[in-house]
Structures are given as structure tokens and as C-alpha cells.
Enzyme design. Structure first.
Site, PDB file in Angstrom:
ATOM      1  N   HIS A  31       0.801  -1.218   0.000  1.00 27.56           N
ATOM      2  CA  HIS A  31       0.000   0.000   0.000  1.00 27.56           C
ATOM      3  C   HIS A  31       0.839   1.276   0.000  1.00 27.56           C
ATOM      4  O   HIS A  31       0.615   2.144  -0.841  1.00 27.56           O
ATOM      5  CB  HIS A  31      -1.088   0.041   1.064  1.00 27.56           C
ATOM      6  CG  HIS A  31      -1.934   1.252   0.814  1.00 27.56           C
ATOM      7  ND1 HIS A  31      -2.951   1.264  -0.109  1.00 27.56           N
ATOM      8  CD2 HIS A  31      -1.802   2.523   1.225  1.00 27.56           C
ATOM      9  CE1 HIS A  31      -3.429   2.484  -0.224  1.00 27.56           C
ATOM     10  NE2 HIS A  31      -2.753   3.269   0.574  1.00 27.56           N
ATOM     11  N   PHE A  85      -6.833   0.605 -10.587  1.00 28.47           N
ATOM     12  CA  PHE A  85      -5.451   1.100 -10.479  1.00 28.47           C
ATOM     13  C   PHE A  85      -4.904   1.653 -11.787  1.00 28.47           C
ATOM     14  O   PHE A  85      -3.867   2.298 -11.783  1.00 28.47           O
ATOM     15  CB  PHE A  85      -4.517   0.096  -9.789  1.00 28.47           C
ATOM     16  CG  PHE A  85      -4.281  -1.213 -10.475  1.00 28.47           C
ATOM     17  CD1 PHE A  85      -3.650  -1.279 -11.698  1.00 28.47           C
ATOM     18  CD2 PHE A  85      -4.662  -2.398  -9.860  1.00 28.47           C
ATOM     19  CE1 PHE A  85      -3.410  -2.493 -12.307  1.00 28.47           C
ATOM     20  CE2 PHE A  85      -4.427  -3.624 -10.469  1.00 28.47           C
ATOM     21  CZ  PHE A  85      -3.805  -3.666 -11.701  1.00 28.47           C
ATOM     22  N   HIS A  86      -5.592   1.412 -12.912  1.00 33.14           N
ATOM     23  CA  HIS A  86      -5.126   2.115 -14.116  1.00 33.14           C
ATOM     24  C   HIS A  86      -5.521   3.596 -14.093  1.00 33.14           C
ATOM     25  O   HIS A  86      -4.923   4.400 -14.803  1.00 33.14           O
ATOM     26  CB  HIS A  86      -5.625   1.428 -15.393  1.00 33.14           C
ATOM     27  CG  HIS A  86      -4.823   0.209 -15.726  1.00 33.14           C
ATOM     28  ND1 HIS A  86      -5.129  -1.040 -15.252  1.00 33.14           N
ATOM     29  CD2 HIS A  86      -3.680   0.057 -16.450  1.00 33.14           C
ATOM     30  CE1 HIS A  86      -4.224  -1.916 -15.678  1.00 33.14           C
ATOM     31  NE2 HIS A  86      -3.334  -1.275 -16.411  1.00 33.14           N
ATOM     32  N   TYR A  93       1.716   5.289  -2.481  1.00 32.66           N
ATOM     33  CA  TYR A  93       2.073   6.689  -2.171  1.00 32.66           C
ATOM     34  C   TYR A  93       3.462   7.026  -2.666  1.00 32.66           C
ATOM     35  O   TYR A  93       3.757   8.188  -2.952  1.00 32.66           O
ATOM     36  CB  TYR A  93       1.905   6.969  -0.669  1.00 32.66           C
ATOM     37  CG  TYR A  93       0.464   6.802  -0.303  1.00 32.66           C
ATOM     38  CD1 TYR A  93      -0.509   7.546  -0.968  1.00 32.66           C
ATOM     39  CD2 TYR A  93       0.049   5.855   0.607  1.00 32.66           C
ATOM     40  CE1 TYR A  93      -1.843   7.359  -0.715  1.00 32.66           C
ATOM     41  CE2 TYR A  93      -1.288   5.660   0.872  1.00 32.66           C
ATOM     42  CZ  TYR A  93      -2.232   6.418   0.201  1.00 32.66           C
ATOM     43  OH  TYR A  93      -3.555   6.222   0.440  1.00 32.66           O
ATOM     44  N   ARG A  97     -10.385 -10.623 -12.284  1.00 37.45           N
ATOM     45  CA  ARG A  97      -9.208 -10.032 -12.921  1.00 37.45           C
ATOM     46  C   ARG A  97      -8.290 -11.179 -13.342  1.00 37.45           C
ATOM     47  O   ARG A  97      -8.518 -12.327 -12.989  1.00 37.45           O
ATOM     48  CB  ARG A  97      -8.490  -9.092 -11.953  1.00 37.45           C
ATOM     49  CG  ARG A  97      -7.797  -9.805 -10.814  1.00 37.45           C
ATOM     50  CD  ARG A  97      -7.184  -8.848  -9.812  1.00 37.45           C
ATOM     51  NE  ARG A  97      -5.938  -8.264 -10.306  1.00 37.45           N
ATOM     52  CZ  ARG A  97      -5.028  -7.697  -9.499  1.00 37.45           C
ATOM     53  NH1 ARG A  97      -5.251  -7.628  -8.190  1.00 37.45           N
ATOM     54  NH2 ARG A  97      -3.932  -7.168  -9.984  1.00 37.45           N
TER      55      ARG A  97
HETATM   56  C1  HEM Z   1      -0.332   1.436 -22.182  1.00 35.26           C
HETATM   57  C2  HEM Z   1      -1.538   1.417 -21.650  1.00 35.26           C
HETATM   58  C3  HEM Z   1      -2.007   0.284 -20.772  1.00 35.26           C
HETATM   59  C4  HEM Z   1      -2.857  -0.727 -21.107  1.00 35.26           C
HETATM   60  C5  HEM Z   1      -3.560  -0.942 -22.437  1.00 35.26           C
HETATM   61  C6  HEM Z   1      -2.935  -1.611 -19.958  1.00 35.26           C
HETATM   62  C7  HEM Z   1      -3.668  -2.802 -19.926  1.00 35.26           C
HETATM   63  C8  HEM Z   1      -3.597  -3.766 -18.944  1.00 35.26           C
HETATM   64  C9  HEM Z   1      -4.258  -5.046 -18.958  1.00 35.26           C
HETATM   65  C10 HEM Z   1      -5.190  -5.542 -20.063  1.00 35.26           C
HETATM   66  C11 HEM Z   1      -3.904  -5.718 -17.834  1.00 35.26           C
HETATM   67  C12 HEM Z   1      -4.298  -7.127 -17.416  1.00 35.26           C
HETATM   68  C13 HEM Z   1      -5.471  -7.141 -16.519  1.00 35.26           C
HETATM   69  C14 HEM Z   1      -5.848  -8.533 -16.037  1.00 35.26           C
HETATM   70  O1  HEM Z   1      -5.683  -9.521 -16.785  1.00 35.26           O
HETATM   71  O2  HEM Z   1      -6.307  -8.622 -14.907  1.00 35.26           O
HETATM   72  C15 HEM Z   1      -3.028  -4.841 -17.075  1.00 35.26           C
HETATM   73  C16 HEM Z   1      -2.471  -5.137 -15.847  1.00 35.26           C
HETATM   74  C17 HEM Z   1      -1.704  -4.247 -15.094  1.00 35.26           C
HETATM   75  N1  HEM Z   1      -1.298  -2.966 -15.455  1.00 35.26           N
HETATM   76 FE1  HEM Z   1      -1.709  -2.058 -17.201  1.00 35.26          FE
HETATM   77  N2  HEM Z   1      -2.152  -1.098 -18.955  1.00 35.26           N
HETATM   78  C18 HEM Z   1      -1.585   0.059 -19.402  1.00 35.26           C
HETATM   79  C19 HEM Z   1      -0.756   0.913 -18.685  1.00 35.26           C
HETATM   80  C20 HEM Z   1      -0.359   0.712 -17.373  1.00 35.26           C
HETATM   81  C21 HEM Z   1       0.404   1.641 -16.588  1.00 35.26           C
HETATM   82  C22 HEM Z   1       0.872   3.010 -17.068  1.00 35.26           C
HETATM   83  C23 HEM Z   1       0.606   1.046 -15.382  1.00 35.26           C
HETATM   84  C24 HEM Z   1       1.344   1.569 -14.172  1.00 35.26           C
HETATM   85  C25 HEM Z   1       2.250   2.506 -14.182  1.00 35.26           C
HETATM   86  C26 HEM Z   1      -0.015  -0.264 -15.411  1.00 35.26           C
HETATM   87  C27 HEM Z   1       0.002  -1.176 -14.376  1.00 35.26           C
HETATM   88  C28 HEM Z   1      -0.564  -2.438 -14.424  1.00 35.26           C
HETATM   89  C29 HEM Z   1      -0.477  -3.400 -13.345  1.00 35.26           C
HETATM   90  C30 HEM Z   1       0.231  -3.210 -11.995  1.00 35.26           C
HETATM   91  C31 HEM Z   1      -1.191  -4.550 -13.769  1.00 35.26           C
HETATM   92  C32 HEM Z   1      -1.467  -5.810 -12.953  1.00 35.26           C
HETATM   93  C33 HEM Z   1      -0.634  -6.966 -13.274  1.00 35.26           C
HETATM   94  C34 HEM Z   1      -1.095  -8.131 -12.461  1.00 35.26           C
HETATM   95  O3  HEM Z   1      -2.304  -8.375 -12.352  1.00 35.26           O
HETATM   96  O4  HEM Z   1      -0.200  -8.789 -11.882  1.00 35.26           O
HETATM   97  N3  HEM Z   1      -0.596  -0.427 -16.635  1.00 35.26           N
HETATM   98  N4  HEM Z   1      -2.842  -3.648 -17.777  1.00 35.26           N
HETATM   99 CU   LIG Z   2      -3.957  -0.008  -0.674  1.00 31.17          CU
END
Ligand code: HEM
Ligand SMILES: [Cu+2]
Length: 557
Positions: A233, A385-386, A237, A447
Site C-alpha cells: 500500500h 489502479f489504471h 504513495y 481479474r
Molecule cells: C499502455 C496502456 C495500458 C494498457 C492498455 C494496460 C492494460 C492492462 C491489462 C489488459 C492488464 C491485465 C489485466 C488482467 O488480466 O487482470 C493490465 C495489468 C496491469 N497494469 Fe496495465 N495497462 C496500461 C498501462 C499501465 C500503466 C501506465 C501502469 C502503471 C504505471 C499499469 C500497471 C498495471 C499493473 C500493476 C497490472 C497488474 C498486473 C497483475 O495483475 O499482476 N498499466 N494492464
Molecule cells: Cu492499498
């Protein structure tokens, strides 16, 4: 890259000529950050399209989970951490207006963190660490994944040391002056990070590394989760406070005005030092083994920590109003159209704030025990979180690079029209991606699912339209990411030009001598430690008293 002639020295008009050493150090960090962002964005687009069940080449479950692990780790842990460290170096030299000491320690830390990143990324790309960015045991990764991430943290501790030593050296010479606000925000970031990383260091060193190396036969998943969220968490921050540094100390000036109140900014950062950590159980409401009274205590702390973000919303909007009126805006809302909406820093920050408002509203729902049960582990969570780290932080960081890179390189921002539309494309893409992702979560979609159709199950088919819309959002986000990368590349390789200096916003109100009370960082840290001991000591102690079975590591082979 770093040597500029006097004529185009970007720092000629500020108090301190930014020594080429710290400029190179900051640029090296930004280089790793942007590289990680680029790779992670490409993977994100494939994931988003995969949710629309398109027949992509290479699509498959193993690929999906490898990609989600790489994307989450590179975005949330590498892009953010390296950007934040680079920003810290710039602020430490410019806000304190003196050459930054201990640069060699900064370089050693940079290489440790970069080597750690390389080890982690290789383990993921080799399909040896498909444990997602939360790496919960009993999912088990190759030791290189855990050791690599630990090295990233060790490198970041070196950065923390440099920041605190630079601040201490400044304070010796300026005992009666409050710490400049931008540096105050960086100091708060450093303290929050040091307190947070104790949790993950314990998890890595006592549990995951010995277990993955084969020295320990079993692992305690619940203890690992407690230690992970002790870190996880306040990690949010660590992402947010540097964005606030940009909002408080850079945005008002870029918008053509002044910060509404400097002491309010200090209050916000001080509250984050106090309250960032003793809240982690709000990620574990659904976990067994933690008594509900402790979950309740963490809930109260969580609701308290919403307050500094409300203060921030007020202060920043007031500062924008000052800017809009200084630009001739009249009437109740006439100041809004007067803001420089085509300045990519200003629009990035304002749009990131709007998305953060959505994220904050969802966050209050996550933090409420009863409603959390509805959204836990559903696609609501990535929707949430996005809009927070993926927008409030990431979009602000992109905007900040549009502002910083020309100044650090002694160049002009190239492809300016592309830079001007990029934040709007991100905003539109993020709304299309994250709003449907929130809603499908309420409809029950988990998710982290590879096949969003569940083999054409009727319930899953009810959310197909929404996942298709979110895939279009993902595509737009990718276009926006590409625009950003092009602008950065063209700027880095562009011709030298007269660049402006790095100057921070002035404040309408304060700081005054009374602001010195916020500078008692040691006392604030001590109070934060006491709160952590109260919030985590007894529940971890209780947990350790339980009969322990341990869990064998999961292995797909
Ligand atoms: C370029 C644009 C982005 C797209 C299209 C995108 C899309 C996605 C998608 C489809 C997932 C998978 C969700 C799932 O299966 O549950 C994901 C997971 C994630 N994204 Fe993004 N995202 C983007 C940008 C970002 C940014 C800028 C960050 C943080 C700085 C971020 C952090 C994360 C995190 C932490 C996860 C979780 C991974 C996990 O479940 O272990 N994303 N994103
Ligand atoms: Cu939290």
C-alpha cells in the site's frame, strides 16, 4: 548529451548550473524508465486485445500470464521507481540550489538497480517467473526474479541515502529556513519508501529467496501476504507523492500562476509520512487468519489518508484558478478556458487529476469492508489502479518528462503537436479502458483471466461488449504511449536549442517561519514507526503463534 555550451546551457538562468554529472545521472534514470514503459506498453496492447478474444499470433495462456507479469512489473515497479529516482536528483540540485553531493553513490545505486531489473526481466521473459507483479507464494519464480527485485530495492535505498545526505548538507547551511516544498515532497517520498520496503525486504530475505533457492522446503503464504501489503500500500504513495511534487511545485508556474498555499502542501506530505503504511490490511479483507479488529484499524487509517488527497484537490484547483484569472479569466468558470490547455505538462496533470478523481472514488469503495467483498479480485481492481498509478502517476510523469527533458538536454521539445494531443488520447483511451473494466468487475468478471469468454459461458458472454470497448481503449492507450515515445526520441536526438531553466512555482501564501514545524522529519518518522508497530506488531505476532503447516511451492511441471 550532457555537455552543453554556455550559450545553450539550460541552467544559465537559474541559481545553480546543474553539474553535468547529476544531469547525466537523472537522464540515465529516465532512460531506463522510458525503456521499461515502452516494452510494457506493447505488452499491454496485446493483453487488452486478448480480452476481446481476438485471434492474435502467439496468443495463449502461458504468453498471457508471462505478459501480465512483465507488464505489471515493468510499469508499476521499474518505470515508476526509475522515474522517481531521476526526479529526486533534479529536485535535490535545483530546489536546494546547490551542487548535489554523493553523486558517485548515486551511480553505484543506479547500476545495482539496473542490474536487478535486467535479472528480473530475463527471468520473466524466459517464462521462469510467471508469478504476476504481486508474486504471491505458493506461485514460485526462479531466484533471479526475487534477487533482481531485491537489488532494485537495494539500489533505491542508495538513492534514498543520497537524497537524505543532500538534504542534511543543505539544512546545515540553512538552519532557519523551511525546506523548499519540492524537496520536502521528495523527502516525504523517501521516508515513505524506506518504511515500506522493510516489509518487502523481510518477505524476500526470510521467505521467498531461501525458498526459491531450495533452502526452505515450505512457505507461509499468509505471512508473505502480510509482509507484501505492508509494502504494497505505501508503494502507491511512493508513486503518488512525486506526482504531487509536480502538481504543487511545477504545475502552478507552468499554468501561469502561483501555488495557492505552501503550508497546505507541507501538511499533505507530512500526513502521508504518518499514515501511508499502517493500512495494508485493506488489501486482505478477504484473507483468513487476520482478526477483524485489526482489519478495522487499518480501515480507519485508510479513510484518514483520503483526507490529504482532498486537500490536494482543493489546493491545486485553487492554484489553477489563480492561473486562469492571471491570464484574464472572468466570472465563476471563465478562468477554466484561459488555462494553457495545449501545454503538454499542464494538460497531462489536469487530465491525470480528473482520472484520479475516478480512482479515488473507487478506492473509497475498495476500502469499505462490505463493498470490498463485491469487487475483490474482480476486473474492477485493474480498472481502479489504471486510473490511479496508470494515470495519476504515469500521465503526470509523462507530462513531467515533456517539461524536464528539453531543460536537461538543452534542446527543444520536438513534435510539439503530437505532444499536445498525447495526454488527451491517453485520457480518452483510459476512460474507454477503465470504465468498462470497472463495470465488468461488478458483473462478476475476475481479474487476471486469459479467456474473458470462459469458453463462451452465458454469464461471460453478457460482458463481451464491455470487454470489446475496453480493448479499443487499450488500443488508444497504446497509440498515446507511442506518441509519447516518439516525442521523447525526437527530442533526445534533436538539435541543441535555447532551453528554459528548471524553476519551481512561487506560493501565494507561505512558507512562513511557522512552517518549520513540518520540518521535524525525524519526529514524524518516529511517530510513523510507532503506528506501524501498533498496526502490524500484534497481528504478525498472533499469526506466528498459530499452528504452521506451510505450503509446498506450486510447480506447473
Ligand atoms: C499502455 C496502456 C495500458 C494498457 C492498455 C494496460 C492494460 C492492462 C491489462 C489488459 C492488464 C491485465 C489485466 C488482467 O488480466 O487482470 C493490465 C495489468 C496491469 N497494469 Fe496495465 N495497462 C496500461 C498501462 C499501465 C500503466 C501506465 C501502469 C502503471 C504505471 C499499469 C500497471 C498495471 C499493473 C500493476 C497490472 C497488474 C498486473 C497483475 O495483475 O499482476 N498499466 N494492464
Ligand atoms: Cu492499498
Amino acid at each position: 548529451m550532457a555537455t552543453t555550451t554556455a550559450a545553450v546551457n539550460p541552467d544559465a538562468r537559474v541559481g545553480v548550473a546543474l553539474a553535468s554529472g547529476v544531469r547525466r545521472l537523472a537522464l540515465a534514470h529516465f532512460g531506463v524508465a522510458v525503456g521499461a514503459f515502452g516494452v510494457a506498453s506493447a505488452m499491454a496492447m496485446m493483453q487488452a486485445l486478448s480480452r476481446a478474444n481476438l485471434d492474435l499470433p502467439f496468443r495463449g495462456p502461458a504468453m498471457y500470464y508471462m505478459s501480465v507479469t512483465a507488464h505489471g512489473t515493468l510499469m508499476a515497479l521499474v518505470f515508476t521507481t526509475f522515474f522517481i529516482m531521476g526526479l529526486g536528483y533534479v529536485v535535490a540540485e535545483h530546489a536546494l540550489d546547490r551542487a548535489m553531493p554523493y553523486r558517485r553513490l548515486g551511480w553505484v545505486s543506479f547500476w545495482i538497480a539496473t542490474a536487478g531489473t535486467a535479472a528480473t526481466v530475463v527471468a520473466i521473459l524466459a517464462f521462469k517467473a510467471t508469478v504476476l507483479y504481486t508474486f504471491y507464494p505458493p506461485l514460485k519464480a526462479h531466484p533471479a526474479f526475487y534477487i533482481g527485485l531485491t537489488l532494485v530495492v537495494v539500489g533505491s535505498w542508495g538513492w534514498c541515502a543520497v537524497m537524505l545526505l543532500a538534504l542534511a548538507a543543505w539544512r546545515k547551511e540553512h538552519a532557519s529556513q523551511p525546506i523548499p516544498l519540492a524537496m520536502y515532497g521528495i523527502a516525504a517520498t523517501v521516508i515513505v519508501w524506506l518504511l515500506a520496503t522493510v516489509g518487502v525486504a523481510l518477505e524476500m530475505l526470510l521467505q521467498l529467496i531461501p525458498w526459491s533457492l531450495g533452502y526452505a522446503k515450505t512457505v507461509d503464504p499468509e505471512l508473505a501476504r502480510m509482509l507484501f501489503w505492508w509494502f504494497g500500500h505505501p508503494l502507491v504513495y511512493f508513486w503518488l507523492l512525486p506526482a504531487y511534487v509536480i502538481w504543487y511545485a511545477v504545475l502552478p508556474r507552468a499554468a501561469g500562476g502561483r501555488l495557492f498555499s505552501d503550508p497546505l502542501g507541507r501538511l499533505v506530505f507530512a500526513l502521508f509520512i504518518l499514515l501511508s503504511t499502517p493500512v495494508g490490511f485493506h488489501h486482505q479483507f478477504m484473507d483468513p487468519g487476520i482478526a477483524s479488529g485489526w482489519k478495522m484499524l487499518h480501515t480507519f487509517n485508510t479513510l484518514w489518508i483520503l483526507y490529504p488527497s482532498f486537500v490536494t484537490a482543493f489546493t491545486i484547483i485553487a492554484s489553477l484558478e489563480l492561473a486562469g484569472r492571471a491570464r484574464g479569466g472572468q466570472g465563476l468558470f471563465g478562468w477554466i478556458p484561459r488555462l494553457p490547455w495545449s501545454d503538454p505538462l499542464v494538460s497531462s496533470v489536469i487530465l491525470s487529476m480528473l482520472l484520479f478523481a475516478l480512482g479515488g472514488w473507487g478506492g473509497a469503495i475498495n476500502a469499505s469492508f462490505g463493498m470490498n467483498a463485491l469487487v475483490h479480485n474482480t476486473s474492477w481492481i485493474p480498472g481502479h489502479f489504471h486510473t490511479t498509478v496508470g494515470s495519476a502517476s504515469a500521465l503526470t510523469f509523462m507530462g513531467a518528462l515533456y517539461w524536464l527533458l528539453p531543460r536537461l538536454l538543452g534542446k527543444r521539445l520536438e513534435l510539439r503537436p503530437m505532444a499536445a494531443v498525447q495526454p488527451y488520447v491517453w485520457f480518452a483511451g483510459m476512460l474507454l479502458f477503465s470504465v468498462p473494466t470497472h463495470i465488468t468487475g461488478l458483473m462478476g468478471m475476475p481479474r487476471r483471466v486469459y479467456d474473458a469468454s470462459y469458453g463462451n459461458h452465458p454469464t461471460a458472454l453478457s460482458w463481451t461488449t464491455l470487454t470489446n470497448v475496453s480493448a479499443i481503449g487499450g488500443l488508444l492507450l497504446f497509440v498515446s504511449a507511442l506518441f509519447f515515445l516518439l516525442v521523447v526520441l525526437f527530442t533526445v536526438f534533436g538539435a541543441k536549442a535555447e532551453a528554459e531553466g528548471i524553476e519551481f512555482a512561487e506560493s501565494l501564501d507561505g512558507p512562513t517561519a511557522r512552517s518549520l514545524v513540518f520540518d521535524r522529519l525525524g519526529l514524524l518518522t518516529l511517530a510513523a514507526v510507532v503506528l506501524i508497530v501498533i498496526a502490524y506488531g500484534p497481528p504478525i505476532w498472533n499469526h506466528l503463534q498459530m499452528t504452521r503447516f506451510g505450503s509446498l511451492g506450486f510447480s506447473p511441471f
